[in-house]
Motif scaffolding. Sequence first.
Motif, PDB file in Angstrom:
ATOM      1  N   ALA A 151      -9.688   6.911   0.567  1.00 38.33           N
ATOM      2  CA  ALA A 151      -8.755   6.887   1.692  1.00 38.33           C
ATOM      3  C   ALA A 151      -9.546   7.387   2.889  1.00 38.33           C
ATOM      4  O   ALA A 151     -10.156   8.452   2.836  1.00 38.33           O
ATOM      5  CB  ALA A 151      -7.575   7.800   1.414  1.00 38.33           C
ATOM      6  N   ILE A 161      -2.141   4.917  -1.307  1.00 38.83           N
ATOM      7  CA  ILE A 161      -3.054   4.317  -2.287  1.00 38.83           C
ATOM      8  C   ILE A 161      -2.704   4.800  -3.697  1.00 38.83           C
ATOM      9  O   ILE A 161      -2.651   4.004  -4.644  1.00 38.83           O
ATOM     10  CB  ILE A 161      -4.531   4.622  -1.933  1.00 38.83           C
ATOM     11  CG1 ILE A 161      -4.912   3.882  -0.640  1.00 38.83           C
ATOM     12  CG2 ILE A 161      -5.469   4.212  -3.068  1.00 38.83           C
ATOM     13  CD1 ILE A 161      -6.292   4.210  -0.108  1.00 38.83           C
ATOM     14  N   LEU A 192      -5.101  -3.043  -3.431  1.00 34.31           N
ATOM     15  CA  LEU A 192      -5.782  -2.229  -2.410  1.00 34.31           C
ATOM     16  C   LEU A 192      -5.947  -2.928  -1.066  1.00 34.31           C
ATOM     17  O   LEU A 192      -6.045  -2.274  -0.034  1.00 34.31           O
ATOM     18  CB  LEU A 192      -7.156  -1.798  -2.924  1.00 34.31           C
ATOM     19  CG  LEU A 192      -7.162  -0.771  -4.062  1.00 34.31           C
ATOM     20  CD1 LEU A 192      -8.569  -0.613  -4.617  1.00 34.31           C
ATOM     21  CD2 LEU A 192      -6.624   0.571  -3.585  1.00 34.31           C
ATOM     22  N   THR A 249      -6.009  -2.340   3.153  1.00 33.57           N
ATOM     23  CA  THR A 249      -5.722  -0.907   3.020  1.00 33.57           C
ATOM     24  C   THR A 249      -4.954  -0.418   4.257  1.00 33.57           C
ATOM     25  O   THR A 249      -5.009  -1.045   5.315  1.00 33.57           O
ATOM     26  CB  THR A 249      -7.024  -0.078   2.927  1.00 33.57           C
ATOM     27  OG1 THR A 249      -7.639  -0.059   4.224  1.00 33.57           O
ATOM     28  CG2 THR A 249      -7.988  -0.646   1.911  1.00 33.57           C
TER      29      THR A 249
END
Length: 345
Positions: A178, A208, A254, A257
């Motif tokens: 992250a 996430i 993912l 993001t």
Amino acid sequence: MSIFSNIKETLDKKLPFVTYRKPNTSKVKGWFQQNNDVITSENYNESGFIFAPFDSKEKAVLIPKNQSTYTEEEVIIDNILANNTNHSPDTASEENHIQLVEKGIAAIKNQEFKKVVLSRKEKVELSDFNLIKTFQKLLSNYPTAFVYVWYHPKVGLWLGATPETLVSIQDKSFTTMALAGTQVYNDTTNVTWQPKELEEQQFVTDYITDRLSDISSEITTSDIETIKAGKLLHLRTILNGKLKTNTASLIKSLHPTPAVCGLPLEASKQFILDNENYHRCFYSGFLGELNINDKESNLFVNLRCMEVSNKTVNIYVGGGITRDSNPAKEWQETVAKTTTMKKVL
């Protein structure tokens, strides 16, 4: 033949290739495709080097392992200092970007989403462009980044030095990160972060973790750390886990993001597509080795990148917007990010 001679020869033949160096290593690797077909990935189960756009509805381009020559070489480049840049950002794009950020903040206050990442494209005209020298400058100046040059005669020419890993997968174990928050590096990583940036970082980490909960187990998160990328600092948290399903489901969970799109995902992505007024293309997509040795993939988010067309370079930059963002400061952050790229031109 050196990897740089390979680049020149392949460019002259107008054949697709990619050369790249992973963070904190000195090995430059290259995949040189033997034909000029545009090969796309159907479901991320192929093997080769993938170059995927921001919008997952668009096709990802693959330089396939079975149609390419692979080469690698230890490359130590003496410190090539990047030039001081005197390119000044244009005032029209400043006004547009500030208005875009104001619109994003208004949408957050209207509870449409919690965070959105807004970006812009800046054109730089060059009298001459030397691809190999520019690539060498990127290698020299960004030792901790994933540095690459990617070319396909039917798609385009891209270079970049990205600080962000999308995911690394080895068998069923994976690592992701992250990444959020930005400030200019001033000779120390021991800095104070504002509540806005720490909150943004926590948003990303929680998001996430939540996205991964159905497809993985044993998720662990590191402490937040400050990392340096070129002349900028960011906040980073490392996440590790075990995969219950396949690589494709992990990539789809993912990408994109929150560091390139926002939270919640769909609402912030729609806002970007409706309001940015330009096509991101491969900027804020992802790239890297896909299923290279059976079960190994190393993928990176395509940040700090540029697209080269004749004597024009398009530099792509953006920043995360939350309720407490200051539009003028957000503009300055994008200027700091373009300066990083302009120095190697």
